[in-house]
Scaffold this motif. Structure first.
Motif, mmCIF file in Angstrom:
data_model
loop_
_atom_site.group_PDB
_atom_site.id
_atom_site.type_symbol
_atom_site.label_atom_id
_atom_site.label_comp_id
_atom_site.label_asym_id
_atom_site.label_seq_id
_atom_site.Cartn_x
_atom_site.Cartn_y
_atom_site.Cartn_z
ATOM 1 N N LEU A 68 0.938 -1.237 0.119
ATOM 2 C CA LEU A 68 -0.022 0.183 0.099
ATOM 3 C C LEU A 68 0.764 1.299 -0.107
ATOM 4 O O LEU A 68 0.655 2.148 -0.967
ATOM 5 C CB LEU A 68 -0.815 0.039 1.339
ATOM 6 N N GLN A 115 2.556 2.029 -3.100
ATOM 7 C CA GLN A 115 1.409 2.159 -4.195
ATOM 8 C C GLN A 115 1.298 1.121 -5.314
ATOM 9 O O GLN A 115 1.081 1.205 -6.364
ATOM 10 C CB GLN A 115 1.689 3.633 -5.009
ATOM 11 N N SER A 146 -4.173 -0.653 -4.273
ATOM 12 C CA SER A 146 -4.829 0.344 -3.922
ATOM 13 C C SER A 146 -5.375 0.374 -2.542
ATOM 14 O O SER A 146 -5.345 -0.680 -1.947
ATOM 15 C CB SER A 146 -6.131 0.612 -5.021
ATOM 16 N N GLN A 160 -8.211 -2.313 -2.271
ATOM 17 C CA GLN A 160 -7.535 -3.711 -2.365
ATOM 18 C C GLN A 160 -6.730 -3.973 -1.080
ATOM 19 O O GLN A 160 -6.931 -5.150 -0.469
ATOM 20 C CB GLN A 160 -6.290 -3.943 -3.639
ATOM 21 N N TYR A 161 -6.378 -3.060 -0.565
ATOM 22 C CA TYR A 161 -5.612 -3.047 0.912
ATOM 23 C C TYR A 161 -6.487 -3.495 2.021
ATOM 24 O O TYR A 161 -6.762 -4.491 2.770
ATOM 25 C CB TYR A 161 -4.892 -1.672 1.387
ATOM 26 N N THR A 184 6.624 5.293 -5.270
ATOM 27 C CA THR A 184 6.302 4.143 -5.942
ATOM 28 C C THR A 184 7.297 2.948 -6.117
ATOM 29 O O THR A 184 7.173 1.990 -6.572
ATOM 30 C CB THR A 184 5.796 4.431 -7.465
#
Length: 129
Positions: free
Chosen positions: A81, A84, A87, A90-91, A122
Motif C-alpha cells: 500500500l 502504491q 490500492s 485492495q488493501y 512508487t
C-alpha cells in the motif's frame, strides 16, 4: 562438462535472484526509511486500534516475529500500500479478509489509511522493482 556446470550455475543464480525478489518488501528492505517512519506514525496514531485480535500499537512495538503469519502478511500488504503497488480498496479488502472482516477492523483500517503520506514513493529503495 564445463559448459554443463556453467549452465547449472547460471540457473542456480537465476533461481536465487528470483526468490529474493519475491520476498516481502518490508522484510527484505532495510533502506525503507520513509516506510519505517510511516509505521512509526501508525504505531503512535493508531495505538488503540485493533486488527483482528491484535492491538496495533503493541503489535508494532513488539515487531511480531517470523512465526506470526498475521503480522508478516499485514506488514507485506502495508508495504505494498505504501509503495502504491495496491490500492486502498485492495488493501482494505485483503486485510479485512485475513483479520476478521471490514466492520471489525474498520477503525484500524481507517487510521492506517488516514495517515498515508500523500507523496509516498512508487519504488522500493534498493529494490529491483
Amino acid at each position: 562438462m564445463p559448459l554443463k556446470r556453467l549452465t547449472l550455475l547460471s540457473i542456480a543464480a537465476a533461481v536465487v535472484m528470483t526468490a529474493a525478489a519475491c520476498a516481502p518488501d518490508a522484510v527484505r528492505n532495510v533502506e525503507a526509511k520513509g516506510f519505517n517512519a510511516y509505521l512509526d506514525t501508525v504505531q503512535t496514531a493508531c495505538a488503540n486500534a485493533r486488527l483482528g485480535s491484535h492491538p496495533l500499537g503493541e503489535w508494532l512495538r513488539s515487531g511480531g516475529d517470523d512465526s506470526d503469519s498475521d503480522y508478516v502478511f499485514w506488514l507485506d500488504q502495508t508495504s505494498r500500500l505504501y509503495y502504491q503497488r495496491i490500492s486502498v480498496p485492495q488493501y482494505r479488502s485483503s486485510i479485512a479478509g485475513a483479520m476478521g472482516g471490514d466492520k471489525a477492523n474498520a477503525a484500524a483500517l481507517d487510521c492506517i489509511v488516514r495517515h498515508l503520506p500523500a507523496d509516498r514513493p512508487t519504488k522500493v529503495p534498493g529494490g529491483l522493482l
